[in-house]
Design a protein around this motif. Sequence first.
Motif, PDB file in Angstrom:
ATOM      1  N   LEU B  17     -29.870  93.047  32.327  1.00 15.42           N
ATOM      2  CA  LEU B  17     -30.025  91.771  32.415  1.00 15.42           C
ATOM      3  C   LEU B  17     -31.068  90.981  32.789  1.00 15.42           C
ATOM      4  O   LEU B  17     -31.963  91.606  33.039  1.00 15.42           O
ATOM      5  CB  LEU B  17     -29.101  91.718  34.034  1.00 15.42           C
ATOM      6  CG  LEU B  17     -27.757  92.355  34.251  1.00 15.42           C
ATOM      7  CD1 LEU B  17     -27.438  91.948  35.682  1.00 15.42           C
ATOM      8  CD2 LEU B  17     -26.830  92.073  33.025  1.00 15.42           C
ATOM      9  N   THR B  18     -31.098  89.806  32.141  1.00 16.36           N
ATOM     10  CA  THR B  18     -32.073  88.729  32.433  1.00 16.36           C
ATOM     11  C   THR B  18     -31.571  87.517  32.995  1.00 16.36           C
ATOM     12  O   THR B  18     -30.623  86.785  32.622  1.00 16.36           O
ATOM     13  CB  THR B  18     -32.741  88.102  30.651  1.00 16.36           C
ATOM     14  OG1 THR B  18     -32.903  89.442  30.189  1.00 16.36           O
ATOM     15  CG2 THR B  18     -33.825  87.465  31.087  1.00 16.36           C
ATOM     16  N   LEU B  19     -32.441  87.436  34.171  1.00 19.33           N
ATOM     17  CA  LEU B  19     -32.014  86.195  34.953  1.00 19.33           C
ATOM     18  C   LEU B  19     -32.832  85.267  35.067  1.00 19.33           C
ATOM     19  O   LEU B  19     -34.058  85.472  35.203  1.00 19.33           O
ATOM     20  CB  LEU B  19     -32.136  86.927  36.517  1.00 19.33           C
ATOM     21  CG  LEU B  19     -31.319  86.023  37.574  1.00 19.33           C
ATOM     22  CD1 LEU B  19     -29.829  85.909  37.422  1.00 19.33           C
ATOM     23  CD2 LEU B  19     -31.697  86.305  38.991  1.00 19.33           C
ATOM     24  N   GLN B  20     -32.450  83.931  34.723  1.00 22.18           N
ATOM     25  CA  GLN B  20     -33.367  82.861  34.605  1.00 22.18           C
ATOM     26  C   GLN B  20     -32.821  81.746  35.474  1.00 22.18           C
ATOM     27  O   GLN B  20     -31.828  81.476  35.517  1.00 22.18           O
ATOM     28  CB  GLN B  20     -33.254  82.169  33.088  1.00 22.18           C
ATOM     29  CG  GLN B  20     -34.382  81.621  32.576  1.00 22.18           C
ATOM     30  CD  GLN B  20     -34.563  81.757  31.014  1.00 22.18           C
ATOM     31  OE1 GLN B  20     -33.675  81.987  30.237  1.00 22.18           O
ATOM     32  NE2 GLN B  20     -35.566  81.195  30.436  1.00 22.18           N
ATOM     33  N   GLU B  21     -33.815  81.101  36.141  1.00 23.36           N
ATOM     34  CA  GLU B  21     -33.476  79.749  36.900  1.00 23.36           C
ATOM     35  C   GLU B  21     -33.026  78.802  36.120  1.00 23.36           C
ATOM     36  O   GLU B  21     -33.638  78.350  34.784  1.00 23.36           O
ATOM     37  CB  GLU B  21     -34.739  79.269  37.574  1.00 23.36           C
ATOM     38  CG  GLU B  21     -34.870  79.719  38.976  1.00 23.36           C
ATOM     39  CD  GLU B  21     -35.942  79.293  39.729  1.00 23.36           C
ATOM     40  OE1 GLU B  21     -35.907  78.229  40.335  1.00 23.36           O
ATOM     41  OE2 GLU B  21     -37.160  79.954  39.863  1.00 23.36           O
ATOM     42  N   ASP B  22     -31.951  77.920  36.159  1.00 17.70           N
ATOM     43  CA  ASP B  22     -31.287  77.127  35.410  1.00 17.70           C
ATOM     44  C   ASP B  22     -30.699  76.099  36.240  1.00 17.70           C
ATOM     45  O   ASP B  22     -29.700  76.318  36.831  1.00 17.70           O
ATOM     46  CB  ASP B  22     -30.423  77.687  34.371  1.00 17.70           C
ATOM     47  CG  ASP B  22     -29.959  76.754  33.263  1.00 17.70           C
ATOM     48  OD1 ASP B  22     -29.990  75.414  33.565  1.00 17.70           O
ATOM     49  OD2 ASP B  22     -29.409  77.291  32.412  1.00 17.70           O
ATOM     50  N   VAL B  23     -31.101  74.689  36.402  1.00 15.38           N
ATOM     51  CA  VAL B  23     -30.738  73.629  37.285  1.00 15.38           C
ATOM     52  C   VAL B  23     -29.304  73.300  36.793  1.00 15.38           C
ATOM     53  O   VAL B  23     -28.476  72.740  37.477  1.00 15.38           O
ATOM     54  CB  VAL B  23     -31.280  72.441  37.523  1.00 15.38           C
ATOM     55  CG1 VAL B  23     -32.631  72.978  38.507  1.00 15.38           C
ATOM     56  CG2 VAL B  23     -31.902  72.021  35.944  1.00 15.38           C
ATOM     57  N   ASN B  24     -28.846  73.421  35.576  1.00 21.40           N
ATOM     58  CA  ASN B  24     -27.695  73.115  34.822  1.00 21.40           C
ATOM     59  C   ASN B  24     -26.503  73.993  35.185  1.00 21.40           C
ATOM     60  O   ASN B  24     -25.087  73.566  35.166  1.00 21.40           O
ATOM     61  CB  ASN B  24     -27.862  73.087  33.427  1.00 21.40           C
ATOM     62  CG  ASN B  24     -28.892  72.184  32.870  1.00 21.40           C
ATOM     63  OD1 ASN B  24     -29.037  71.028  33.628  1.00 21.40           O
ATOM     64  ND2 ASN B  24     -29.613  72.173  31.914  1.00 21.40           N
ATOM     65  N   GLU B  25     -26.667  75.221  35.843  1.00 20.61           N
ATOM     66  CA  GLU B  25     -25.864  76.371  36.033  1.00 20.61           C
ATOM     67  C   GLU B  25     -25.266  75.910  37.627  1.00 20.61           C
ATOM     68  O   GLU B  25     -26.193  75.557  38.443  1.00 20.61           O
ATOM     69  CB  GLU B  25     -26.341  77.953  36.029  1.00 20.61           C
ATOM     70  CG  GLU B  25     -26.793  78.472  34.586  1.00 20.61           C
ATOM     71  CD  GLU B  25     -25.502  78.579  33.832  1.00 20.61           C
ATOM     72  OE1 GLU B  25     -24.443  79.116  34.436  1.00 20.61           O
ATOM     73  OE2 GLU B  25     -25.415  78.080  32.295  1.00 20.61           O
ATOM     74  N   GLU B  26     -24.106  76.195  38.017  1.00 12.47           N
ATOM     75  CA  GLU B  26     -23.476  76.115  38.994  1.00 12.47           C
ATOM     76  C   GLU B  26     -24.131  76.672  40.239  1.00 12.47           C
ATOM     77  O   GLU B  26     -24.426  76.183  41.068  1.00 12.47           O
ATOM     78  CB  GLU B  26     -22.128  76.529  39.068  1.00 12.47           C
ATOM     79  CG  GLU B  26     -21.225  76.129  40.041  1.00 12.47           C
ATOM     80  CD  GLU B  26     -19.641  76.737  40.183  1.00 12.47           C
ATOM     81  OE1 GLU B  26     -19.489  76.903  41.061  1.00 12.47           O
ATOM     82  OE2 GLU B  26     -19.376  77.188  38.994  1.00 12.47           O
ATOM     83  N   LYS B  27     -24.824  78.043  39.887  1.00 17.02           N
ATOM     84  CA  LYS B  27     -25.372  78.857  41.104  1.00 17.02           C
ATOM     85  C   LYS B  27     -26.805  78.650  41.165  1.00 17.02           C
ATOM     86  O   LYS B  27     -27.262  79.375  41.711  1.00 17.02           O
ATOM     87  CB  LYS B  27     -24.826  80.032  41.161  1.00 17.02           C
ATOM     88  CG  LYS B  27     -23.449  80.236  41.584  1.00 17.02           C
ATOM     89  CD  LYS B  27     -22.822  81.617  41.661  1.00 17.02           C
ATOM     90  CE  LYS B  27     -21.450  81.502  42.632  1.00 17.02           C
ATOM     91  NZ  LYS B  27     -20.423  82.691  42.023  1.00 17.02           N
ATOM     92  N   GLY B  28     -27.441  77.875  39.867  1.00 18.36           N
ATOM     93  CA  GLY B  28     -28.786  77.706  39.667  1.00 18.36           C
ATOM     94  C   GLY B  28     -29.453  78.810  39.144  1.00 18.36           C
ATOM     95  O   GLY B  28     -30.613  78.788  38.823  1.00 18.36           O
ATOM     96  N   TYR B  29     -28.684  79.815  38.380  1.00 17.01           N
ATOM     97  CA  TYR B  29     -29.329  80.840  37.569  1.00 17.01           C
ATOM     98  C   TYR B  29     -28.309  81.211  36.444  1.00 17.01           C
ATOM     99  O   TYR B  29     -27.208  81.058  36.361  1.00 17.01           O
ATOM    100  CB  TYR B  29     -29.321  82.179  38.439  1.00 17.01           C
ATOM    101  CG  TYR B  29     -30.349  82.036  39.521  1.00 17.01           C
ATOM    102  CD1 TYR B  29     -31.654  82.298  39.433  1.00 17.01           C
ATOM    103  CD2 TYR B  29     -29.802  81.943  40.880  1.00 17.01           C
ATOM    104  CE1 TYR B  29     -32.252  82.154  40.502  1.00 17.01           C
ATOM    105  CE2 TYR B  29     -30.639  81.766  41.916  1.00 17.01           C
ATOM    106  CZ  TYR B  29     -31.911  81.808  41.655  1.00 17.01           C
ATOM    107  OH  TYR B  29     -32.695  81.810  42.705  1.00 17.01           O
ATOM    108  N   LYS B  30     -29.131  81.588  35.249  1.00 21.24           N
ATOM    109  CA  LYS B  30     -28.194  81.887  34.235  1.00 21.24           C
ATOM    110  C   LYS B  30     -28.379  83.387  33.965  1.00 21.24           C
ATOM    111  O   LYS B  30     -29.697  83.860  33.985  1.00 21.24           O
ATOM    112  CB  LYS B  30     -29.086  80.952  32.870  1.00 21.24           C
ATOM    113  CG  LYS B  30     -27.875  81.216  31.613  1.00 21.24           C
ATOM    114  CD  LYS B  30     -28.387  80.480  30.359  1.00 21.24           C
ATOM    115  CE  LYS B  30     -27.759  81.049  29.497  1.00 21.24           C
ATOM    116  NZ  LYS B  30     -27.823  80.834  28.223  1.00 21.24           N
TER     117      LYS B  30
END
Lengths: 421, 121
Positions: B17-30
């Motif tokens: 898996l690759t986890l990326q911070e993403d403010v657009n995602e509901e939980k803050g991560y993509k």
Amino acid sequence: MLNYDIVVIGGGPAGLAAAIEAKKNGVDSILVIERDRELGGILQQCIHNGFGLHIFKEELTGPEYAQRFIEQLEDMGISYKLDTMVLDISEDKSLMVMNRTDGLLKIRGKAIILAMGCRERTRGAINIPGTRPAGVFTAGTAQRFVNMEGYMVGKKVVILGSGDIGLIMARRLTLEGAEVKAVAELMPYSGGLTRNIVQCLDDFDIPLFLSHTLIDIKGRDRVEGITIAKVDENRKPIPGTEQHYECDTLLLSVGLIPENELSKSAGIQLDSITGGPVVNEAMETSVKGIFACGNVVHVHDLVDWVTEESRRAGRNAAKFIKDELWDGGPSFRTAAEKGIRYIVPHMVRVENVEQTVDLFMRVDDVYTNVNMVVKLDGVRIRTITKKHLAPGEMESIKIPTKFLKEKSGGLLTVCLEKEGA
Amino acid sequence: MNKKEMICIVCPMGCRLTLQEDVNEEKGYKVSGNQCHRGIEYGIMEQVNPTRALTSTVKIKDSSLNRLPVRTDHPIPKAMLFECMKLLNHIEIQAPIKMGDIVVENVLNTGANIIASRSMA
């Protein structure tokens, strides 16, 4: 002498599934023989979870997985004998059996299902140098001591071999308060599942040394320390790379061997690669009416596949009793070619197969982006592209019977080819 | 943290898996690289509050064996594994017991129970 339609040797996952399936397929006279004091086999000491994802679609511990089958066996009224050892099988399918209540007795089955499982390779089997102190255990023995008998095996531990049992025991002993100093693996890759490396080693900061082997054990009465060294591409230790660890315990997780002394006494033909019987599509061995399933045939990595294979053996043993198992018609031999170590089954009689012929195999190395190619008499009939293949993970290929039905027989081979080749 | 690689341990597939911070995602991560929806859940949990199922044993009296295998019925925070093990060291159960019976209720206030993994007479 006692007479049964089907006698199952071994009450572990393989024997349980085979007996239940035989009963479901209309055979009532069945006996399961188990040498331990209870049914369930090695599952009873595998208290970690991860069992049953395929068969039950949930994650169970070993004892839970076993208990589901034990309860079903008891509900169906299948009889079994515990604390009972089979000493000998003869080709006429009579067994010499012994226990404390019956003494020595003879049992005869119209069909026999071999489900004896496997055992661990020991220090002697891999010729480890050094002194011979206490404190050297196979990982499975340590597992039984800790999880069932309630004895802790040591305080400072080194583990040789990174198979799943070794990894699981690294975590188990750490949780129980031991310090697991290192896991050393001879091969350049681990033989265990990636998830076990993460949740058993990485979670507890236990180092894994790939391409390393054990070159010395020190200690007179108890292990005092061990030395490991890096190995070259020929698996020979490289001078100057030695690392010494002070420890009181060494666990060996260096492979499993199908347990086939009884198969040999019955005159059953064995495969020199798997160490288990040569079987056909019905899981029948070279002796008519003697079937085999589970780790006694080839070592599986998931119990779910043992259950599946054993159900097939149980179903076919029932067919044999009812005289519904075909022995004529087109038959195909299977053979492992480049990149494949072995294939089970070794022979396929198409008349007995319903929809697909299922071949199970292991590869001989780690491969990425390769094709698994199935050929019939040299002509390609199936190609499956794989991103990742490893010796630790059993692969299966389904071949629709339509490819085989019109033929009168032949040779089925599987090999690996680089993608695009 | 901007980007993080991890291996999913939900099932034996072991997806990378690759986890990326993403403010657009509901939980803050993509999460990417997962082959099923459970990978997304795992990836985010592993970052926010890593949990593990715990399997171990407790002492059992008057049974054929000395140890009863037990497990948590839900994963508990990874940081509490050793504390939980300490607590299990002091538990002693009286046979008989049935698979699924609760051995410790709401262990360390995690909301998870410790249950028996098998029946023992």
